[in-house]
Design a protein around this motif. Structure first.
Motif, PDB file in Angstrom:
ATOM      1  N   TYR A  90      48.669  31.936  51.786  1.00 13.98           N
ATOM      2  CA  TYR A  90      47.505  32.320  52.588  1.00 13.98           C
ATOM      3  C   TYR A  90      47.165  31.204  53.577  1.00 13.98           C
ATOM      4  CZ  TYR A  90      42.523  32.873  53.667  1.00 13.98           C
ATOM      5  OH  TYR A  90      41.317  32.973  54.305  1.00 13.98           O
ATOM      6  N   GLN A 129      39.457  42.356  43.313  1.00 12.83           N
ATOM      7  CA  GLN A 129      40.589  41.693  43.960  1.00 12.83           C
ATOM      8  C   GLN A 129      40.680  42.144  45.419  1.00 12.83           C
ATOM      9  OE1 GLN A 129      42.404  39.274  43.914  1.00 12.83           O
ATOM     10  NE2 GLN A 129      44.584  39.614  43.771  1.00 12.83           N
ATOM     11  N   LEU A 130      40.418  43.410  45.663  1.00  8.25           N
ATOM     12  CA  LEU A 130      40.451  43.920  47.033  1.00  8.25           C
ATOM     13  C   LEU A 130      39.341  43.298  47.874  1.00  8.25           C
ATOM     14  CD1 LEU A 130      41.988  45.923  48.796  1.00  8.25           C
ATOM     15  CD2 LEU A 130      40.288  47.646  48.216  1.00  8.25           C
ATOM     16  N   ARG A 168      38.022  40.396  47.372  1.00  8.53           N
ATOM     17  CA  ARG A 168      38.432  39.014  47.602  1.00  8.53           C
ATOM     18  C   ARG A 168      39.419  38.939  48.761  1.00  8.53           C
ATOM     19  NH1 ARG A 168      39.740  34.003  45.168  1.00  8.53           N
ATOM     20  NH2 ARG A 168      41.888  33.446  45.639  1.00  8.53           N
ATOM     21  N   GLN A 169      40.396  39.837  48.768  1.00 13.36           N
ATOM     22  CA  GLN A 169      41.377  39.838  49.853  1.00 13.36           C
ATOM     23  C   GLN A 169      40.708  40.131  51.189  1.00 13.36           C
ATOM     24  OE1 GLN A 169      44.305  42.646  48.436  1.00 13.36           O
ATOM     25  NE2 GLN A 169      45.494  41.052  47.409  1.00 13.36           N
ATOM     26  N   ASP A 183      46.375  49.440  39.876  1.00 15.02           N
ATOM     27  CA  ASP A 183      45.255  48.509  39.829  1.00 15.02           C
ATOM     28  C   ASP A 183      44.633  48.355  38.453  1.00 15.02           C
ATOM     29  OD1 ASP A 183      43.161  48.459  42.806  1.00 15.02           O
ATOM     30  OD2 ASP A 183      44.673  47.095  42.003  1.00 15.02           O
ATOM     31  N   LEU A 226      37.753  30.997  47.928  1.00 13.10           N
ATOM     32  CA  LEU A 226      39.099  30.529  47.604  1.00 13.10           C
ATOM     33  C   LEU A 226      39.165  29.970  46.199  1.00 13.10           C
ATOM     34  CD1 LEU A 226      41.598  30.599  49.308  1.00 13.10           C
ATOM     35  CD2 LEU A 226      41.084  28.332  50.132  1.00 13.10           C
ATOM     36  N   LEU A 272      39.027  37.000  52.336  1.00 12.50           N
ATOM     37  CA  LEU A 272      39.982  35.976  52.776  1.00 12.50           C
ATOM     38  C   LEU A 272      40.582  36.325  54.131  1.00 12.50           C
ATOM     39  CD1 LEU A 272      41.758  34.974  49.448  1.00 12.50           C
ATOM     40  CD2 LEU A 272      40.092  33.681  50.769  1.00 12.50           C
ATOM     41  N   ILE A 273      40.774  37.601  54.385  1.00 11.98           N
ATOM     42  CA  ILE A 273      41.271  37.989  55.701  1.00 11.98           C
ATOM     43  C   ILE A 273      40.227  37.665  56.761  1.00 11.98           C
ATOM     44  CG2 ILE A 273      41.817  40.030  57.103  1.00 11.98           C
ATOM     45  CD1 ILE A 273      43.470  41.033  54.741  1.00 11.98           C
ATOM     46  N   MET A 296      41.138  48.028  53.339  1.00 10.69           N
ATOM     47  CA  MET A 296      40.350  46.931  52.787  1.00 10.69           C
ATOM     48  C   MET A 296      39.055  47.482  52.197  1.00 10.69           C
ATOM     49  SD  MET A 296      41.892  44.071  53.122  1.00 10.69           S
ATOM     50  CE  MET A 296      43.462  44.752  52.753  1.00 10.69           C
ATOM     51  N   ALA A 304      38.397  45.173  37.955  1.00  9.80           N
ATOM     52  CA  ALA A 304      39.020  43.920  38.402  1.00  9.80           C
ATOM     53  C   ALA A 304      39.826  44.159  39.673  1.00  9.80           C
ATOM     54  CB  ALA A 304      39.910  43.362  37.304  1.00  9.80           C
ATOM     55  N   GLY A 305      40.466  45.311  39.769  1.00 11.63           N
ATOM     56  CA  GLY A 305      41.261  45.631  40.955  1.00 11.63           C
ATOM     57  C   GLY A 305      40.406  45.742  42.200  1.00 11.63           C
ATOM     58  N   GLU A 306      39.216  46.326  42.060  1.00  8.68           N
ATOM     59  CA  GLU A 306      38.336  46.454  43.209  1.00  8.68           C
ATOM     60  C   GLU A 306      37.800  45.100  43.650  1.00  8.68           C
ATOM     61  OE1 GLU A 306      36.433  50.894  42.809  1.00  8.68           O
ATOM     62  OE2 GLU A 306      36.257  49.510  41.139  1.00  8.68           O
ATOM     63  N   PRO A 331      44.556  44.307  36.939  1.00  9.09           N
ATOM     64  CA  PRO A 331      45.538  44.897  37.841  1.00  9.09           C
ATOM     65  C   PRO A 331      46.937  44.323  37.592  1.00  9.09           C
ATOM     66  CG  PRO A 331      43.787  43.802  39.075  1.00  9.09           C
ATOM     67  CD  PRO A 331      43.506  43.583  37.636  1.00  9.09           C
TER      68      PRO A 331
END
Lengths: 389, 370
Positions: free
Chosen positions: B359, A166-167, A169-170, B225, A113, A173-174, A1, A162-164, B250
């Protein structure tokens, strides 16, 4: 994460905390000239907000926060906010602090969210900072601190892919998984269902960089479009009007993260009926009290950086109630479902002697002494304390 | 105005799919992409599901009507750190002679027998190629694995032909390494045989297809990604056939079918490419939020796309008989109200049923066509 999540989590939760405290203090506000000695005034409110904000944006504290690190447990984070909320003359009982933390977390969960793009969580953070600057307009020193944090955010997040995001964000959310506390202001505004789930709208503008769904384009070997068809997506979307600004000043466009509380809307939370999927939460609460060594180190470092202004002279702390009456607060404390209890760290259970002393020193200053009297007015508390002298 | 989806007018009152009984989960699904794996066992009239909750993954088996039969929880291997490691993916890899269950976390890769009862292999991701603790904690976003139908290896042992499976896993490090393992028909002698370089950022998904026998037919696609797709051909070693550049978004999910690459992107688009050349042939503005999962029903060329926008769409892929170009048609859309979907799979090879996870949702939603 992601190891870059903590500053965003902390600043946004902190921002929500300030919105709620500000609303609550205003609700109990009495104009200065009419106020009795035992009532909150505008001056008191400003002072509380100033104290909390300047503690939050303290340079040393921010330095610790921005170091790449994993997210710590909810328990550890809760302890930091407990401390922050007591950075001034204001005092909160356990039940009010619980309610405050519930509101803060559900609000930010909602914002994460509903962020259109993962990167928009940065705009949400900027919305919070913009509002915080509004609270402390008269204090140039603190304003500078907030602007400095703004620059730190831009440095840390401005060039992430954008990928970072997204990580990140995940990861957020966790952290918020399985929290379904129903908040009355959300229920009234229909952003939350009665089962605690947030409403995810299927209409409105698409995120910046996304096309409105519905179009299928087909190309030949040379890249020329040879066919175009449409399909019925099922939602009701429109194009995004413009991108929010990531500058120090600018139109953020996004409304998430702005202050949704106003004086007239009392905010209640309902403890939702225990749902079956609380495995992760109950596990965290069942774990034996001593936090992992790393967490304790983190807390010591983080809170060591907090310079708490002690009330000068014989001024006692004044209690803020997040409920309408003391009886409500008392009832809330007793009826809180077991699995939703936020444990306060028990310093006695810490094995490491040095750590124990260090934390005790840091945390000892804001231990809430139980007041024998159940009144909500400042004056009665004062009398009670004088009785004890 | 919206054009008709296909030549024959569709009656909007006719629903193609209906909700079936949900399968309850012990813990809610985590907000990861591709967060549902399905193992179809038609011979035993069973279906297995696997979902990541967070620090644990849940396996369960259900009868066709959705009645849950057995369940098991697996955890990532512990190690130093503040909190228990989070699982990033759980997936069944189906080789003709063997099924392996693979579980990935930041610590490494754990492989089990298909029911999750015995761990047969553990591969620790080392921090050897990282220069600071910062990197070690962060970008071992260990993702995806896929299966490859067996390559009859010519590297024989003692004159015997050894049929092996090759399992390809992607370790999502900054270098985007793709790890290739040789899997024996039985037992724990799993060996890391190759490391493929091709990606610079974390790898998000891999798709494979049995080799068609021709030299130029692609066998594997890896996505990352940054949206870059690498197309590989298998053999005694993997060779890079072509690269399809990304556009800053990504690509969390990718599928491969009859030489067609289907890629789902973080801006809600699905793009279809010719695998051998990398040419873009179809671009679908499919969803209003990031796509989180794609799945394929190979018998009919059906593609399933699921997104955080709460929608699931089913598409039909085909090649035009005249030009040979890739074409696509929309078949069905389903709105899973107020659920941020995080996983979706077909439950049969013809695509007449599918399952969805979301989720914070502690159940697996099931749909089947009427």
């Amino acid at each position: 994460m992601s190891v870059r999540t903590l500053p965003l989590l902390f600043l946004n939760l902190g921002g929500e905390m300030l919105y709620i405290l500000d609303q609550r203090l205003r609700a109990q506000n009495i104009p200065g000239d009419k106020a009795r000695k035992d009532e909150w005034t505008e001056v008191d409110r400003k002072r509380v907000l100033n104290d909390i904000i300047s503690t939050m944006f303290n340079r040393k504290f921010m330095e610790e926060l921005f170091k790449p690190q994993e997210l710590y447990s909810k328990k550890a984070l809760r302890t930091v906010y407990n401390r922050l909320a007591h950075a001034s003359i204001m005092r909160l009982n356990q039940a009010s602090m619980d309610k405050l933390y519930d509101l803060m977390t559900m609000a930010f969960k909602y914002q994460v969210l509903l962020c259109p793009r993962p990167k928009d969580v940065l705009l949400v953070t900027f919305n919070h900072l913009d509002a915080i600057k509004g609270f402390i307009q008269d204090s140039p020193t603190i304003l500078n601190q907030v602007d400095e944090t703004f620059r730190q955010l831009t440095d840390a997040y401005g060039s992430l892919s954008a990928g970072e995001f997204q990580l990140i964000r995940q990861t957020l959310l966790i952290f918020f998984q399985d929290l379904h506390i129903r908040v009355s202001i959300f229920l009234k505004d229909r952003v939350q269902n009665s089962n605690g789930r947030f409403v995810l709208p299927v209409s409105g503008p698409v995120p910046w960089g996304t096309e409105v769904p519905g179009l299928i384009r087909m190309f030949n070997n040379k890249g020329e479009e040879v066919k175009k068809t449409e399909f019925k997506h099922g939602g009701n979307y429109v194009s995004a009007p413009k991108e929010g600004s990531f500058e120090l000043y600018g139109d953020r466009v996004l409304k998430l993260g702005t202050n949704m509380y106003s004086v007239n809307r009392t905010v209640e939370t309902h403890m939702s009926a225990a749902s079956k999927n609380l495995t992760s939460q109950t596990q965290e609460n069942i774990t034996p009290n001593p936090l992992a060594k790393e967490e304790l180190n983190f807390l010591a470092r983080l809170m060591g950086g907090m310079e708490i202004k002690k009330p000068s002279g014989p001024e006692p702390g004044f209690r803020l109630n997040l409920f309408t009456t003391d009886e409500e607060e008392e009832h809330a404390a007793q009826s809180r479902p077991e699995e939703l209890t936020y444990d306060i760290i028990n310093i006695q259970a810490i094995q490491d002697q040095q750590q124990k002393e260090e934390l005790a020193r840091i945390m000892g200053e804001f231990e809430i002494k139980e007041q024998p009297r159940q009144s909500s007015s400042k004056g009665d508390d004062l009398l009670a304390m004088m009785d004890e002298l | 105005m919206v054009a008709a989806d296909s030549e024959r007018p569709k009656d909007p009152a006719v629903r193609m799919f209906r909700r079936e009984r949900s399968v309850p989960l012990r813990g809610s699904a985590a907000a990861l992409c591709n967060n549902l794996s399905v193992l179809q066992l038609p011979a035993r009239n069973l279906m297995h599901f696997a979902v990541v909750h967070g620090p644990s993954a849940q396996l369960l088996s259900a009868a066709p009507e959705g009645v849950p039969l057995a369940q098991r929880q697996l955890h990532a291997k512990e190690g130093a750190g503040v909190s228990p490691p989070l699982i990033t993916q759980v997936h069944w890899c189906v080789l003709p002679f063997r099924v392996l269950l693979v579980l990935t976390s930041h610590r490494g890769i754990q492989m089990y027998e298909s029911d999750g009862s015995i761990m047969v292999y553990w591969h620790a991701l080392d921090s050897g190629d990282t220069s600071s603790v910062f990197l070690f904690h962060t970008q071992y976003r260990l993702c995806l694995l896929e299966e490859l139908l067996p390559v009859a290896t010519s590297s024989v042992w003692e004159g015997q032909e050894v049929i092996q499976g090759v399992l390809v896993l992607a370790a999502g490090t900054w270098t985007g390494r793709v790890l290739v393992f040789d899997i024996p028909a039985k037992g724990p002698n799993i060996v890391l045989s190759e490391e493929l370089a091709g990606h610079q950022t974390a790898v998000t998904d891999i798709a494979t297809e049995p080799a068609q026998g021709q030299d130029s037919v692609a066998d594997m696609v890896t996505a990352d990604d940054s949206g870059l797709l690498c197309v590989w051909r298998s053999g005694s070693e993997f060779t890079l056939l072509t690269r399809i550049p990304g556009f800053g978004i990504p690509c969390p999910s990718v599928q491969l079918w009859q030489g067609i690459i289907a890629a789902g992107y973080g801006n809600g688009q699905i793009r279809l490419y010719e695998a051998t050349t990398g040419t873009l042939h179809v671009q679908i503005n499919a969803h209003a939020r990031a796509i989180c999962a794609l799945d394929l029903a190979p018998e009919m060329g059906k593609l399933l796309s699921a997104s955080e926008d709460t929608f699931v769409h089913i598409w039909k892929l085909r090649r035009s008989p005249e030009s040979g170009y890739i074409e696509v048609e929309h078949c069905h859309g389903e709105c899973v109200s107020d659920i941020q979907v995080c996983g979706a799979r077909f439950c049969d090879p013809s695509g007449s049923s599918f399952a969805v996870t979301g989720y914070d949702l502690a159940e697996i939603l099931r749909y089947s066509s009427v």
